[in-house]
Design a protein around this motif. Structure first.
Motif, PDB file in Angstrom:
ATOM      1  N   TRP A  22      54.037   4.089   8.376  1.00  0.00           N
ATOM      2  CA  TRP A  22      54.490   5.089   7.394  1.00  0.00           C
ATOM      3  C   TRP A  22      53.507   6.244   7.336  1.00  0.00           C
ATOM      4  O   TRP A  22      53.890   7.407   7.295  1.00  0.00           O
ATOM      5  CB  TRP A  22      54.624   4.455   6.006  1.00  0.00           C
ATOM      6  CG  TRP A  22      55.922   3.758   5.821  1.00  0.00           C
ATOM      7  CD1 TRP A  22      56.130   2.402   5.872  1.00  0.00           C
ATOM      8  CD2 TRP A  22      57.199   4.347   5.576  1.00  0.00           C
ATOM      9  NE1 TRP A  22      57.462   2.131   5.676  1.00  0.00           N
ATOM     10  CE2 TRP A  22      58.134   3.309   5.481  1.00  0.00           C
ATOM     11  CE3 TRP A  22      57.626   5.649   5.429  1.00  0.00           C
ATOM     12  CZ2 TRP A  22      59.480   3.539   5.258  1.00  0.00           C
ATOM     13  CZ3 TRP A  22      58.977   5.889   5.196  1.00  0.00           C
ATOM     14  CH2 TRP A  22      59.877   4.834   5.112  1.00  0.00           C
ATOM     15  N   LYS A  23      52.237   5.911   7.329  1.00  0.00           N
ATOM     16  CA  LYS A  23      51.201   6.940   7.263  1.00  0.00           C
ATOM     17  C   LYS A  23      51.263   7.844   8.501  1.00  0.00           C
ATOM     18  O   LYS A  23      51.175   9.068   8.399  1.00  0.00           O
ATOM     19  CB  LYS A  23      49.837   6.256   7.167  1.00  0.00           C
ATOM     20  CG  LYS A  23      48.739   7.079   6.609  1.00  0.00           C
ATOM     21  CD  LYS A  23      47.514   6.198   6.426  1.00  0.00           C
ATOM     22  CE  LYS A  23      46.515   6.869   5.548  1.00  0.00           C
ATOM     23  NZ  LYS A  23      45.365   6.026   5.254  1.00  0.00           N
ATOM     24  N   HIS A  76      52.229  11.820   8.642  1.00  0.00           N
ATOM     25  CA  HIS A  76      51.343  12.744   9.344  1.00  0.00           C
ATOM     26  C   HIS A  76      52.122  13.546  10.381  1.00  0.00           C
ATOM     27  O   HIS A  76      51.959  14.773  10.488  1.00  0.00           O
ATOM     28  CB  HIS A  76      50.200  11.982  10.016  1.00  0.00           C
ATOM     29  CG  HIS A  76      49.208  12.872  10.681  1.00  0.00           C
ATOM     30  ND1 HIS A  76      49.401  13.390  11.948  1.00  0.00           N
ATOM     31  CD2 HIS A  76      48.017  13.366  10.256  1.00  0.00           C
ATOM     32  CE1 HIS A  76      48.380  14.147  12.270  1.00  0.00           C
ATOM     33  NE2 HIS A  76      47.523  14.155  11.263  1.00  0.00           N
ATOM     34  N   GLN A  77      52.972  12.875  11.127  1.00  0.00           N
ATOM     35  CA  GLN A  77      53.771  13.547  12.147  1.00  0.00           C
ATOM     36  C   GLN A  77      54.690  14.608  11.528  1.00  0.00           C
ATOM     37  O   GLN A  77      54.784  15.722  12.034  1.00  0.00           O
ATOM     38  CB  GLN A  77      54.602  12.517  12.910  1.00  0.00           C
ATOM     39  CG  GLN A  77      55.430  13.107  14.022  1.00  0.00           C
ATOM     40  CD  GLN A  77      56.293  12.061  14.694  1.00  0.00           C
ATOM     41  OE1 GLN A  77      57.049  11.369  14.020  1.00  0.00           O
ATOM     42  NE2 GLN A  77      56.165  11.945  16.002  1.00  0.00           N
ATOM     43  N   GLU A 101      52.829  18.014  12.503  1.00  0.00           N
ATOM     44  CA  GLU A 101      53.291  18.287  13.864  1.00  0.00           C
ATOM     45  C   GLU A 101      54.608  19.060  13.816  1.00  0.00           C
ATOM     46  O   GLU A 101      55.680  18.482  13.738  1.00  0.00           O
ATOM     47  CB  GLU A 101      53.418  16.982  14.640  1.00  0.00           C
ATOM     48  CG  GLU A 101      52.067  16.299  14.803  1.00  0.00           C
ATOM     49  CD  GLU A 101      52.144  14.988  15.551  1.00  0.00           C
ATOM     50  OE1 GLU A 101      53.050  14.817  16.383  1.00  0.00           O
ATOM     51  OE2 GLU A 101      51.279  14.145  15.291  1.00  0.00           O
ATOM     52  N   ALA A 102      54.495  20.376  13.874  1.00  0.00           N
ATOM     53  CA  ALA A 102      55.657  21.256  13.739  1.00  0.00           C
ATOM     54  C   ALA A 102      56.533  21.276  14.984  1.00  0.00           C
ATOM     55  O   ALA A 102      57.607  21.864  14.966  1.00  0.00           O
ATOM     56  CB  ALA A 102      55.203  22.666  13.396  1.00  0.00           C
ATOM     57  N   TYR A 116      50.533  18.097  -1.267  1.00  0.00           N
ATOM     58  CA  TYR A 116      49.078  18.116  -1.096  1.00  0.00           C
ATOM     59  C   TYR A 116      48.527  16.690  -1.038  1.00  0.00           C
ATOM     60  O   TYR A 116      47.739  16.350  -0.151  1.00  0.00           O
ATOM     61  CB  TYR A 116      48.446  18.896  -2.247  1.00  0.00           C
ATOM     62  CG  TYR A 116      46.946  19.056  -2.184  1.00  0.00           C
ATOM     63  CD1 TYR A 116      46.366  19.935  -1.275  1.00  0.00           C
ATOM     64  CD2 TYR A 116      46.114  18.362  -3.043  1.00  0.00           C
ATOM     65  CE1 TYR A 116      44.987  20.107  -1.223  1.00  0.00           C
ATOM     66  CE2 TYR A 116      44.742  18.522  -3.003  1.00  0.00           C
ATOM     67  CZ  TYR A 116      44.183  19.396  -2.088  1.00  0.00           C
ATOM     68  OH  TYR A 116      42.816  19.562  -2.036  1.00  0.00           O
ATOM     69  N   LEU A 117      48.974  15.837  -1.954  1.00  0.00           N
ATOM     70  CA  LEU A 117      48.499  14.454  -1.971  1.00  0.00           C
ATOM     71  C   LEU A 117      48.948  13.693  -0.731  1.00  0.00           C
ATOM     72  O   LEU A 117      48.192  12.862  -0.198  1.00  0.00           O
ATOM     73  CB  LEU A 117      48.969  13.749  -3.247  1.00  0.00           C
ATOM     74  CG  LEU A 117      48.351  14.273  -4.547  1.00  0.00           C
ATOM     75  CD1 LEU A 117      48.990  13.609  -5.747  1.00  0.00           C
ATOM     76  CD2 LEU A 117      46.834  14.080  -4.549  1.00  0.00           C
ATOM     77  N   LEU A 118      50.168  13.946  -0.257  1.00  0.00           N
ATOM     78  CA  LEU A 118      50.633  13.312   0.985  1.00  0.00           C
ATOM     79  C   LEU A 118      49.781  13.756   2.167  1.00  0.00           C
ATOM     80  O   LEU A 118      49.463  12.942   3.049  1.00  0.00           O
ATOM     81  CB  LEU A 118      52.102  13.645   1.248  1.00  0.00           C
ATOM     82  CG  LEU A 118      53.124  12.830   0.485  1.00  0.00           C
ATOM     83  CD1 LEU A 118      54.532  13.373   0.738  1.00  0.00           C
ATOM     84  CD2 LEU A 118      53.046  11.354   0.869  1.00  0.00           C
ATOM     85  N   ARG A 119      49.418  15.028   2.200  1.00  0.00           N
ATOM     86  CA  ARG A 119      48.542  15.508   3.276  1.00  0.00           C
ATOM     87  C   ARG A 119      47.222  14.747   3.253  1.00  0.00           C
ATOM     88  O   ARG A 119      46.729  14.310   4.296  1.00  0.00           O
ATOM     89  CB  ARG A 119      48.270  17.003   3.135  1.00  0.00           C
ATOM     90  CG  ARG A 119      49.424  17.877   3.553  1.00  0.00           C
ATOM     91  CD  ARG A 119      49.079  19.362   3.397  1.00  0.00           C
ATOM     92  NE  ARG A 119      50.211  20.197   3.667  1.00  0.00           N
ATOM     93  CZ  ARG A 119      50.562  20.643   4.868  1.00  0.00           C
ATOM     94  NH1 ARG A 119      49.818  20.346   5.914  1.00  0.00           N
ATOM     95  NH2 ARG A 119      51.626  21.395   5.026  1.00  0.00           N
ATOM     96  N   LEU A 120      46.646  14.581   2.069  1.00  0.00           N
ATOM     97  CA  LEU A 120      45.367  13.865   1.963  1.00  0.00           C
ATOM     98  C   LEU A 120      45.515  12.403   2.336  1.00  0.00           C
ATOM     99  O   LEU A 120      44.653  11.825   3.010  1.00  0.00           O
ATOM    100  CB  LEU A 120      44.808  14.000   0.541  1.00  0.00           C
ATOM    101  CG  LEU A 120      44.472  15.412   0.079  1.00  0.00           C
ATOM    102  CD1 LEU A 120      43.932  15.379  -1.335  1.00  0.00           C
ATOM    103  CD2 LEU A 120      43.508  16.092   1.029  1.00  0.00           C
TER     104      LEU A 120
END
Length: 114
Positions: free
Chosen positions: A12-13, A17-18, A22-23, A77-81
């Motif tokens: 999931w993590k 991240h992907q 990853e655009a 923001y929290l998901l990015r971290l």
């Protein structure tokens, strides 16, 4: 649940991240477009709220929209971290600082307003 990415499986993590970083993937492109639309709608709501007549007639809904986007951007923001191995590198990066500065004023308004 794991999702396949090429020859490897993503957790999931890894999947988050992907999508976020990853655009060049379909989901990454959709995320980027949704994020850009959210930014435009948020800025539009703030601009409309700055007009006295509009604020007087639609202030409550505009205030609600502003908080909706604040929580949406805080979640992003929290998901990015969460999905990074070294989140402090992102926090201290240019984009991390911009993200933080985009959400903190709303929360400071709760503390600093009488």
């Amino acid at each position: 649940m794991a999702v396949k990415a090429g020859n490897r499986e993503l957790t999931w993590k890894g999947r988050v991240h992907q999508i976020i970083f990853e655009a060049d993937t379909k989901s990454g492109k959709v995320f980027d477009i949704a994020l850009m639309l959210s930014i435009l709608l948020s800025v539009s709501a703030v601009m409309l709220e700055s007009v006295a007549d509009i604020r007087q007639n639609h202030g409550t809904i505009l205030h609600t929209i502003e908080w909706f986007f604040t929580f949406l951007f805080m979640g992003e923001y929290l998901l990015r971290l969460w999905c990074l191995e070294r989140p402090w590198r992102y926090v201290l990066s240019f984009f991390g600082i911009v993200d933080f500065l985009s959400i903190i004023p709303s929360f400071l308004s709760l503390i600093l307003s009488g």
